[in-house]
Enzyme design. Structure first.
Site, PDB file in Angstrom:
ATOM      1  N   ALA A  71     -54.325  51.882  60.320  1.00  8.60           N
ATOM      2  CA  ALA A  71     -55.673  52.422  60.951  1.00  8.60           C
ATOM      3  C   ALA A  71     -56.801  51.764  61.817  1.00  8.60           C
ATOM      4  O   ALA A  71     -57.100  51.738  62.561  1.00  8.60           O
ATOM      5  CB  ALA A  71     -55.859  51.438  59.403  1.00  8.60           C
ATOM      6  N   HIS A 177     -61.619  54.658  55.362  1.00  9.42           N
ATOM      7  CA  HIS A 177     -60.689  53.579  55.840  1.00  9.42           C
ATOM      8  C   HIS A 177     -61.241  53.258  56.987  1.00  9.42           C
ATOM      9  O   HIS A 177     -61.316  54.340  57.991  1.00  9.42           O
ATOM     10  CB  HIS A 177     -58.987  53.736  56.027  1.00  9.42           C
ATOM     11  CG  HIS A 177     -58.537  52.340  56.347  1.00  9.42           C
ATOM     12  ND1 HIS A 177     -58.956  52.244  57.290  1.00  9.42           N
ATOM     13  CD2 HIS A 177     -56.856  52.029  55.841  1.00  9.42           C
ATOM     14  CE1 HIS A 177     -57.660  50.788  56.479  1.00  9.42           C
ATOM     15  NE2 HIS A 177     -56.671  51.093  55.917  1.00  9.42           N
ATOM     16  N   TYR A 193     -62.748  45.953  57.028  1.00  8.92           N
ATOM     17  CA  TYR A 193     -62.827  46.975  55.984  1.00  8.92           C
ATOM     18  C   TYR A 193     -62.581  46.070  54.105  1.00  8.92           C
ATOM     19  O   TYR A 193     -63.257  47.628  53.402  1.00  8.92           O
ATOM     20  CB  TYR A 193     -60.828  46.697  55.484  1.00  8.92           C
ATOM     21  CG  TYR A 193     -60.383  46.858  56.505  1.00  8.92           C
ATOM     22  CD1 TYR A 193     -60.532  47.247  58.015  1.00  8.92           C
ATOM     23  CD2 TYR A 193     -58.861  46.912  56.922  1.00  8.92           C
ATOM     24  CE1 TYR A 193     -59.830  47.529  59.085  1.00  8.92           C
ATOM     25  CE2 TYR A 193     -57.649  47.453  57.783  1.00  8.92           C
ATOM     26  CZ  TYR A 193     -58.319  47.843  58.837  1.00  8.92           C
ATOM     27  OH  TYR A 193     -57.577  48.167  60.149  1.00  8.92           O
ATOM     28  N   HIS A 222     -56.963  48.631  49.284  1.00 10.13           N
ATOM     29  CA  HIS A 222     -57.761  46.982  49.444  1.00 10.13           C
ATOM     30  C   HIS A 222     -58.586  47.052  48.522  1.00 10.13           C
ATOM     31  O   HIS A 222     -59.413  45.609  48.122  1.00 10.13           O
ATOM     32  CB  HIS A 222     -58.844  46.645  50.075  1.00 10.13           C
ATOM     33  CG  HIS A 222     -58.278  47.149  51.792  1.00 10.13           C
ATOM     34  ND1 HIS A 222     -59.647  48.259  52.328  1.00 10.13           N
ATOM     35  CD2 HIS A 222     -57.550  47.498  52.394  1.00 10.13           C
ATOM     36  CE1 HIS A 222     -58.715  49.008  53.126  1.00 10.13           C
ATOM     37  NE2 HIS A 222     -57.021  48.149  53.937  1.00 10.13           N
ATOM     38  N   GLU A 283     -50.630  48.046  51.283  1.00  9.69           N
ATOM     39  CA  GLU A 283     -50.545  48.135  53.104  1.00  9.69           C
ATOM     40  C   GLU A 283     -49.313  47.165  54.131  1.00  9.69           C
ATOM     41  O   GLU A 283     -50.046  46.624  54.753  1.00  9.69           O
ATOM     42  CB  GLU A 283     -52.060  47.784  52.979  1.00  9.69           C
ATOM     43  CG  GLU A 283     -52.433  48.107  54.557  1.00  9.69           C
ATOM     44  CD  GLU A 283     -54.501  47.807  54.214  1.00  9.69           C
ATOM     45  OE1 GLU A 283     -54.540  46.902  54.111  1.00  9.69           O
ATOM     46  OE2 GLU A 283     -54.990  48.612  55.089  1.00  9.69           O
TER      47      GLU A 283
HETATM   48 ZN   LIG Z   1     -54.816  50.333  55.398  1.00  6.12          ZN
END
Ligand SMILES: [Zn+2]
Length: 339
Positions: A71, A177, A193, A222, A283
């Protein structure tokens, strides 16, 4: 089956970065010849995964990772729309090769060829290619293609609608994202993020987006940023604004993953957000790579935290598996083919 809805190919062979470096260098000197496509063998791909994602899957007892390009490297702000499209296609094609080599371990989610100031609808063709031709089941959508300047309209603006129409048509969700940050105020994984996750939720709360698109689905990664911790604030804001309760307003459309790297955070998430809205994610390998000296375990081994919760097995099964089938309807078809 344990489905990890959030994994990136952070360990791709170096040839991928060499290609990207060449592409960026060519932007400064456009008279250069076109950059050669990266040449990466199947063995290199296997090696890049066996010692990393596959090893961790085996060690941690997870089965399938919903896998997308790195990402932080999407970097939609670099170059033009053409630069972004070329880079995106290379990254997505590589994910497809991973999924082809390990169909039982990985299923693809695509990067989109976004570019600052460019209509998001222009990403619809690449999304369609990835879903129809490459067998992907979703996409990562960057709400801030500028990389930290936040100068695109909110995700609820009609600016984004043509892309949403394609997502609805293909019945695929997007994980909200962001990518790397060009703004020194915002550390990429520690601030940018989490800001984006929180920001997206508040945008959804204030709009009628899901009246326009009742089947549109987003995963806020997240753990939802700051949202679960401030759930009372968001309920209260919705109430003050005469909005419907959150369950009605957005919980048919918005989901959270479990990329929260300590047990108290996961306890809070499960206590506050309905279990139907939580998808297991780690992740890995990526944002935080170390071992927590307090537990002796990897911070990102998020399965341990869920295993430790005193909740019914049926609820754990929703988080680990069942919710993913609702959010990614193409997953079951894809698994039937792989099996
Ligand atoms: Zn990610």
């Amino acid at each position: 089956m344990i489905i990890d809805c959030h994994g990136h190919y952070t360990t791709a062979p170096a040839e991928l970065q060499t290609f990207r470096d060449g592409q960026i260098a060519a932007l400064k000197n456009p008279t250069n010849a076109a950059v050669q496509q990266p040449k990466i063998s199947d063995d290199q791909i296997r090696e890049s995964l066996e010692k990393a994602q596959l090893k961790l899957q085996r060690e941690r007892g997870t089965d399938l990772t919903v896998f997308s390009p790195r990402a932080s490297a999407m970097a939609h702000h670099i170059g033009t729309e053409t630069t972004s499209l070329e880079w995106t296609r290379v990254c997505n094609d590589l994910i497809q090769r991973v999924c082809g080599l390990y169909p039982e371990n990985f299923v693809g989610v695509c990067q989109l060829p976004q570019s600052p100031g460019v209509a998001p609808g222009n990403s619809a063709a690449e999304l369609e290619r990835c879903v129809k031709d490459l067998g992907f089941i979703g996409c990562n959508l960057n709400p801030d293609p500028s990389g930290g300047l936040w100068n695109s309209p909110p995700l609820t603006d009609r600016h984004w609608y043509p892309l949403y129409e394609k997502m609805v048509e293909l019945d695929v969700p997007a994980m909200v994202h962001v990518s790397s940050s060009c703004n020194p105020n915002f550390h990429a994984t520690g601030a940018h993020y989490i800001n984006a996750d929180t920001t997206a939720f508040m945008q959804f709360l204030t709009s009628d987006l899901f009246k326009d698109f009742p089947t549109l689905r987003f995963i806020i990664p997240h753990g939802g940023g700051a949202v679960p911790f401030h759930w009372g604030r968001y309920r209260g804001l919705a109430q003050d604004m005469k909005r419907p309760p959150l369950e009605e307003l957005l919980l048919k459309n918005v989901f959270f993953d479990t990329c929260v790297y300590h047990l108290p955070g996961i306890e809070l998430l499960l206590k506050v957000v309905p279990v139907e809205n939580i998808l297991f994610g780690s992740e890995m390998v990526g944002a935080v790579r170390g071992i927590d000296p307090r537990t002796g375990q990897y911070y990102d081994d998020t399965k341990r935290y869920i295993d430790a919760l005193p909740i019914p097995a049926a609820d754990k099964n929703k988080v680990f598996e069942q919710n993913a089938y609702r959010v990614y309807p193409r997953l079951k078809q894809r698994l039937a083919k792989a099996g």
